[in-house]
Scaffold this motif. Structure first.
Motif, short mmCIF file in Angstrom:
data_model
loop_
_atom_site.label_atom_id
_atom_site.label_comp_id
_atom_site.label_asym_id
_atom_site.label_seq_id
_atom_site.Cartn_x
_atom_site.Cartn_y
_atom_site.Cartn_z
N LEU A 13 -23.66 -2.38 23.64
CA LEU A 13 -22.55 -0.93 23.87
C LEU A 13 -22.03 -1.57 24.67
O LEU A 13 -21.56 -2.01 25.38
N PRO A 14 -21.55 0.28 24.86
CA PRO A 14 -20.30 -0.17 25.82
C PRO A 14 -19.94 0.29 26.85
O PRO A 14 -21.71 0.74 27.68
N VAL A 15 -19.95 -0.37 28.34
CA VAL A 15 -19.82 -0.48 29.14
C VAL A 15 -18.83 0.14 30.04
O VAL A 15 -17.86 0.30 29.59
N MET A 16 -18.97 1.08 31.13
CA MET A 16 -18.33 1.92 32.56
C MET A 16 -18.72 0.94 33.27
O MET A 16 -19.77 1.01 34.22
N VAL A 70 -15.27 -1.90 27.36
CA VAL A 70 -15.28 -1.43 28.59
C VAL A 70 -14.43 -0.77 29.77
O VAL A 70 -13.34 -1.20 28.96
N THR A 71 -15.05 0.45 29.82
CA THR A 71 -13.55 1.74 30.75
C THR A 71 -13.98 1.27 32.16
O THR A 71 -15.16 1.81 32.48
N ILE A 72 -12.90 1.50 32.76
CA ILE A 72 -13.34 1.50 34.33
C ILE A 72 -12.89 2.83 34.58
O ILE A 72 -12.70 3.96 33.84
N ALA A 73 -13.86 3.06 35.59
CA ALA A 73 -13.85 4.34 36.26
C ALA A 73 -13.66 4.63 37.96
O ALA A 73 -14.52 3.81 38.17
N GLU A 98 -10.59 -1.62 27.80
CA GLU A 98 -9.87 -0.85 26.82
C GLU A 98 -10.28 1.15 26.67
O GLU A 98 -9.66 1.62 26.41
N GLY A 99 -10.22 1.29 28.17
CA GLY A 99 -10.29 2.79 28.60
C GLY A 99 -10.65 2.86 30.40
O GLY A 99 -10.66 2.04 31.04
#
Length: 543
Positions: free
Chosen positions: A117-120, A206-209, A232-233
């Motif tokens: 799964l994608p990761v935040m 991986v998306t940083i937020a 990646e975002g």
């Protein structure tokens, strides 16, 4: 990289009461999580991603976490990073773990049967001075139910995270100091890359937020060559992009980071790296207050090559999709950012014309002063948060990447009663699903009402955010299409009483702020809080 285990296939241990707890193996050792009965989401808390930065490791780049034997209990958060005490009446106070220098941990929320799964990765706010991943509002359970993994991280704060000093630079192989908090964030991203597959996450999605200082951090990570390829975002909520000090030399009218750190150390009667490491942090905090020292990223040629705005102007930032925005009432909860507003429109007009000179008419065309206090607040908001969000959207679009912009105007009766409508960070309960009867908010937070409208807004925002983490495009069921920001069509999502696609968000305000920054850059001057109503007098010449 670990071979990876699906959560359902991971080993398990029995906890008191015969509950079965999932166990996941990281590179440093095994950790046991806790499964929430209602959602099936597994939480793994307090996992070290780096060695404790204490003793000889204080003011050094993070080192790998030491291995441990047996199974580590992941039921509780690790310490918050050391920071000043929270005010018991503060709007943003309440709920975090006890502070300590031993704080470099992260937390993971993973849905049932997670695999690939994608990761935040969430970076908390707090002006680089306070805050923690253990704040209750950042609970990742609701977002993880959207089929993403949520990771929240701690990073060193204040002078422990950002102090530069010639003695610290001298002992560094690269002659660097400061930026330890950013290096912590980068170390956490490396840990995620190397370990998240074992929890059911995809290290290549991986998306940083982050919000506020977390948004600032995400912008810095977009600009840092050391973070390239680790995400990646990026999601930036109420981020900001002022000019910063350089590590070794005075630039843009500001003393160097080392000079500012030296002044702090001298106030504490300290001159060597050994004395700094032996000092009581409280004494250093007092010296920082006495000298006006503030934590900030430093331009050091290693973590950050140049001013962040210049990195984006040159197209040298990470080429990834970006979602960015800001709130209508940012400054209502941040009065320390506000200069004194004239009492009447006549006084306002005279003040602006006296101080702004030939640029007064251009400023008054955007902020005419019909309500002086409101226009002063709006000008600071637009120059700090609004400019950064739109500048990011424009520069990522110019680099060929998708960009999505929002303007959060939604407010509640409890906010309006306290003159806090759409205040700084007020979007966070909706992003993390904290709007129901069980919402985990601080004791002084104006709680959203228990209405279908509030629940629907939160559902839509979680949908947009999770969708962006999944594939770089924000979408939500039963909600309007979020228009992509383009250089021809400046689309954005207006988040007010309803969700509305729109275009051209405050173009005159952005043009004013962008022109100010451009002039300051060209003249070799800085732009910090000398923006908006506080922009002048400011002779625009190098010094």
């Amino acid at each position: 990289m670990l071979a990876g285990l699906c959560l359902v296939a991971a080993p398990a241990v029995a906890a008191p009461g015969n509950d079965v707890r999932p166990v996941v193996r990281t590179e440093a050792g095994s950790v046991a999580g806790v499964v929430e009965a209602d959602s099936g989401v597994a939480a793994f808390k307090g996992i070290p991603y780096a060695a404790p930065p204490v003793g000889e490791l204080r003011w050094r780049a993070p080192e790998p976490a030491p291995a441990w034997q047996g199974v580590r209990d992941g039921a509780r958060f690790g310490h918050a990073c050391l920071q000043p005490p929270q005010s018991p009446i503060g709007l943003y106070s309440g709920g975090m773990a006890t502070p300590s220098e031993d704080c470099l941990t992260l937390n993971i929320w993973a849905p049932k049967n997670a695999r690939g799964l994608p990761v935040m990765v969430w970076i908390h706010g707090g002006a680089l001075v306070g805050g923690s991943s253990s704040e209750p509002m950042y609970d990742g359970t609701k977002l993880a139910q959207r089929e993403i993994l949520v990771v929240s991280i701690n990073y060193r704060l204040g002078l422990l995270g950002f102090l530069a000093h010639p003695a610290l630079s001298a002992e560094s192989p690269r002659h660097l100091s400061g930026n330890y908090g950013l290096l912590d964030q980068i170390a956490a991203l490396h840990w995620v890359h190397d370990n998240i597959q074992a929890f059911g996450g995809d290290p290549d999605r991986v998306t940083i937020a982050g919000e506020s200082a977390g948004g600032l951090s995400a912008i810095a990570l977009l600009a840092s060559p050391l973070a390239r390829g680790l995400f990646e975002g990026a999601i930036i909520e109420s981020g900001y992009m002022p000019s910063y000090r350089a590590l070794h030399e005075a630039v843009r009218g500001q003393p160097s980071g080392e000079a500012a750190g030296s002044a702090l150390a001298e106030a504490a009667e300290i001159s060597t790296a050994e004395e700094l490491r032996a000092a009581d942090p409280k004494a250093l905090f007092k010296a920082g207050l006495a000298t006006g020292w503030q934590p900030e990223p430093l331009i050091d040629g290693f973590v950050l090559d140049r001013q962040l705005a210049e990195t984006f102007a040159r197209g040298e930032q990470a080429k990834v999709p970006v979602l960015a925005g800001f709130n209508e009432g940012e400054i209502r909860s941040l009065p320390f950012l506000m200069p004194d507003a004239p009492a009447t429109r006549q006084e306002y007009l005279g003040d602006v014309r006296r101080r702004f000179g030939e640029r007064a008419s251009a400023f008054l065309a955007v902020y005419p002063g019909n309500d002086p206090k409101a226009d002063v607040m709006a000008s600071i908001r637009d120059g700090l948060y609004g400019w950064a969000a739109q500048y990011l959207a424009r520069q990522q679009t110019a680099a060929g990447e998708p960009a999505y912009l929002y303007y959060f105007r939604h407010s509640t009766p409890a906010q309006r009663e306290r003159n806090l409508a759409a205040f700084h960070a007020s979007e966070l309960p909706y992003v993390f699903g904290q709007v129901g009867a069980a919402a985990r908010l601080g004791p002084n937070w104006p709680r959203p009402p228990l209405t279908d409208q509030e629940a629907q807004l939160s559902d839509a925002m979680m949908g947009y955010w999770a969708s962006f983490v999944r594939d770089g495009e924000p979408r939500a069921a039963d909600a309007p299409r979020w228009p992509r920001f383009t250089l021809r069509q400046h689309g954005y999502l207006d988040i007010g009483e309803k969700l509305s696609p729109a275009s051209d968000l405050k173009p005159a305000a952005f043009a004013w702020a962008d022109g100010l920054v451009a002039r300051r850059r060209e003249a070799g001057r800085g732009w910090r809080l000398n923006i908006g109503f506080s922009a002048y007098p400011s002779p625009e010449r190098p010094r």
